[in-house]
Design a protein around this motif. Structure first.
Motif, PDB file in Angstrom:
ATOM      1  N   THR A 143     112.238 -48.776   3.156  1.00 19.50           N
ATOM      2  CA  THR A 143     111.066 -47.986   2.798  1.00 19.50           C
ATOM      3  C   THR A 143     110.777 -46.894   3.821  1.00 19.50           C
ATOM      4  OG1 THR A 143     109.515 -49.462   3.938  1.00 19.50           O
ATOM      5  CG2 THR A 143     110.068 -50.007   1.645  1.00 19.50           C
ATOM      6  N   GLY A 144     111.637 -46.737   4.838  1.00 17.29           N
ATOM      7  CA  GLY A 144     111.426 -45.712   5.857  1.00 17.29           C
ATOM      8  C   GLY A 144     110.444 -46.108   6.934  1.00 17.29           C
ATOM      9  N   LYS A 145     110.214 -47.422   7.060  1.00 18.72           N
ATOM     10  CA  LYS A 145     109.307 -47.919   8.095  1.00 18.72           C
ATOM     11  C   LYS A 145     110.097 -48.498   9.261  1.00 18.72           C
ATOM     12  CE  LYS A 145     105.396 -48.992   5.052  1.00 18.72           C
ATOM     13  NZ  LYS A 145     104.376 -50.014   4.680  1.00 18.72           N
ATOM     14  N   ALA A 146     109.462 -48.503  10.451  1.00 20.67           N
ATOM     15  CA  ALA A 146     110.104 -49.064  11.647  1.00 20.67           C
ATOM     16  C   ALA A 146     109.036 -49.356  12.689  1.00 20.67           C
ATOM     17  CB  ALA A 146     111.147 -48.098  12.211  1.00 20.67           C
ATOM     18  N   THR A 147     109.419 -50.131  13.686  1.00 25.13           N
ATOM     19  CA  THR A 147     108.543 -50.402  14.825  1.00 25.13           C
ATOM     20  C   THR A 147     109.165 -49.788  16.069  1.00 25.13           C
ATOM     21  OG1 THR A 147     107.730 -52.465  13.859  1.00 25.13           O
ATOM     22  CG2 THR A 147     107.461 -52.184  16.231  1.00 25.13           C
ATOM     23  N   LEU A 148     108.406 -48.984  16.776  1.00 24.85           N
ATOM     24  CA  LEU A 148     108.867 -48.334  17.994  1.00 24.85           C
ATOM     25  C   LEU A 148     108.551 -49.225  19.189  1.00 24.85           C
ATOM     26  CD1 LEU A 148     107.580 -44.675  17.406  1.00 24.85           C
ATOM     27  CD2 LEU A 148     109.579 -45.822  16.412  1.00 24.85           C
ATOM     28  N   ASN A 149     109.545 -49.459  20.032  1.00 34.70           N
ATOM     29  CA  ASN A 149     109.362 -50.212  21.269  1.00 34.70           C
ATOM     30  C   ASN A 149     109.140 -49.198  22.386  1.00 34.70           C
ATOM     31  OD1 ASN A 149     109.273 -52.247  23.161  1.00 34.70           O
ATOM     32  ND2 ASN A 149     111.489 -52.530  23.253  1.00 34.70           N
ATOM     33  N   LEU A 150     107.974 -49.227  23.033  1.00 35.80           N
ATOM     34  CA  LEU A 150     107.527 -48.130  23.887  1.00 35.80           C
ATOM     35  C   LEU A 150     107.575 -48.464  25.374  1.00 35.80           C
ATOM     36  CD1 LEU A 150     104.371 -47.146  21.822  1.00 35.80           C
ATOM     37  CD2 LEU A 150     106.712 -46.285  21.566  1.00 35.80           C
ATOM     38  N   ALA A 151     107.813 -47.434  26.168  1.00 33.32           N
ATOM     39  CA  ALA A 151     107.807 -47.578  27.625  1.00 33.32           C
ATOM     40  C   ALA A 151     106.395 -47.558  28.185  1.00 33.32           C
ATOM     41  CB  ALA A 151     108.640 -46.473  28.267  1.00 33.32           C
ATOM     42  N   ILE A 152     105.480 -46.874  27.492  1.00 36.31           N
ATOM     43  CA  ILE A 152     104.103 -46.724  27.958  1.00 36.31           C
ATOM     44  C   ILE A 152     103.163 -47.254  26.893  1.00 36.31           C
ATOM     45  CG2 ILE A 152     102.319 -45.071  28.655  1.00 36.31           C
ATOM     46  CD1 ILE A 152     104.499 -43.270  29.707  1.00 36.31           C
ATOM     47  N   GLU A 153     102.165 -47.994  27.315  1.00 35.89           N
ATOM     48  CA  GLU A 153     101.215 -48.602  26.402  1.00 35.89           C
ATOM     49  C   GLU A 153     100.409 -47.543  25.654  1.00 35.89           C
ATOM     50  OE1 GLU A 153      97.651 -51.958  26.697  1.00 35.89           O
ATOM     51  OE2 GLU A 153      98.218 -50.786  28.469  1.00 35.89           O
ATOM     52  N   VAL A 154     100.270 -47.727  24.344  1.00 32.09           N
ATOM     53  CA  VAL A 154      99.331 -46.917  23.566  1.00 32.09           C
ATOM     54  C   VAL A 154      97.935 -47.423  23.892  1.00 32.09           C
ATOM     55  CG1 VAL A 154      98.541 -46.285  21.257  1.00 32.09           C
ATOM     56  CG2 VAL A 154     101.000 -46.486  21.727  1.00 32.09           C
ATOM     57  N   ARG A 155      97.131 -46.605  24.554  1.00 29.88           N
ATOM     58  CA  ARG A 155      95.845 -47.067  25.085  1.00 29.88           C
ATOM     59  C   ARG A 155      94.681 -46.795  24.142  1.00 29.88           C
ATOM     60  NH1 ARG A 155      98.405 -44.261  29.480  1.00 29.88           N
ATOM     61  NH2 ARG A 155      99.403 -45.769  30.855  1.00 29.88           N
TER      62      ARG A 155
END
Length: 204
Positions: A143-155
């Motif tokens: 469906t074009g969805k994904a989860t991004l694994n991030l280096a910096i926290e989304v605050r």
């Protein structure tokens, strides 16, 4: 607080060396008795930036000095770019935030090209003015969805359907001048300034 654009890099004005690194906010204590290690992990990781100019001509040096004075020490922000950053694959599709109220080190997105590796680890993007970096490749589902694994926290909790800024030329970092005493490097009437170093820390 005001935001100013760092002087534009060009043929006569570009750093000979630069670093644009993400630094974690951790502390390690080592026991004097048995040398065991205790790790304290805290939020607040972010970009640390250093520009080193081997030579700056007088006109560019004057413009840079005036920019630094506008920052009024740590008070105001400057908008920085990473002159060494190059995208690998870019993002396939136009990623949008998939769900309100997200924060932390994972971000759900949608509107990517389906069933593809849509971005490579190390790619950068901006969301709500915050520069971030991928720790892993991004693989979308049917469906074009994904989860991004991030280096910096989304605050800041996300708003649904907000677009990520992924175009490399639009990526920048809001930062504070780390050591205002570096202005002393500009105390010269010479035609050329040599070995000027400037350090910045990403605004948290």
């Amino acid at each position: 607080m005001q935001i100013f654009n760092f002087p534009t890099f060009g043929h006569l004005f570009t750093p000979s060396r630069s670093s644009f690194d993400i630094v974690a906010n951790t502390k390690m204590s080592v026991s004097e008795v048995n040398m065991s290690q205790s790790i304290e992990q805290n939020p607040g990781e972010g970009f640390e930036v250093s520009y080193h100019f081997s030579v700056i001509e007088k006109e560019q040096a004057n413009a840079l000095r005036l920019h630094l004075l506008k920052l009024r020490g740590h008070t105001n922000l400057t908008r920085l770019i990473d002159p060494l950053y190059e995208t690998q694959l870019g993002f396939l599709g136009t990623p949008l935030v998939d769900g309100a109220g997200q924060y932390g080190y994972a971000l759900n997105v949608k509107n990517l090209t389906a069933n593809q590796t849509c971005a490579r680890a190390g790619e950068r993007f901006m969301l709500d003015g915050q520069l971030n970096e991928l720790l892993d490749d991004v693989n979308s589902d049917a469906t074009g969805k994904a989860t991004l694994n991030l280096a910096i926290e989304v605050r800041k909790p996300t708003t649904n359907n907000v677009a990520l800024t992924t175009n490399a030329v639009d990526l920048n970092l809001l930062a504070r001048w780390k050591d205002p005493k570096q202005i002393q490097q500009f105390a010269s009437n010479r035609r050329l300034l040599r070995n000027v170093r400037l350090d910045f820390t990403g605004a948290r």
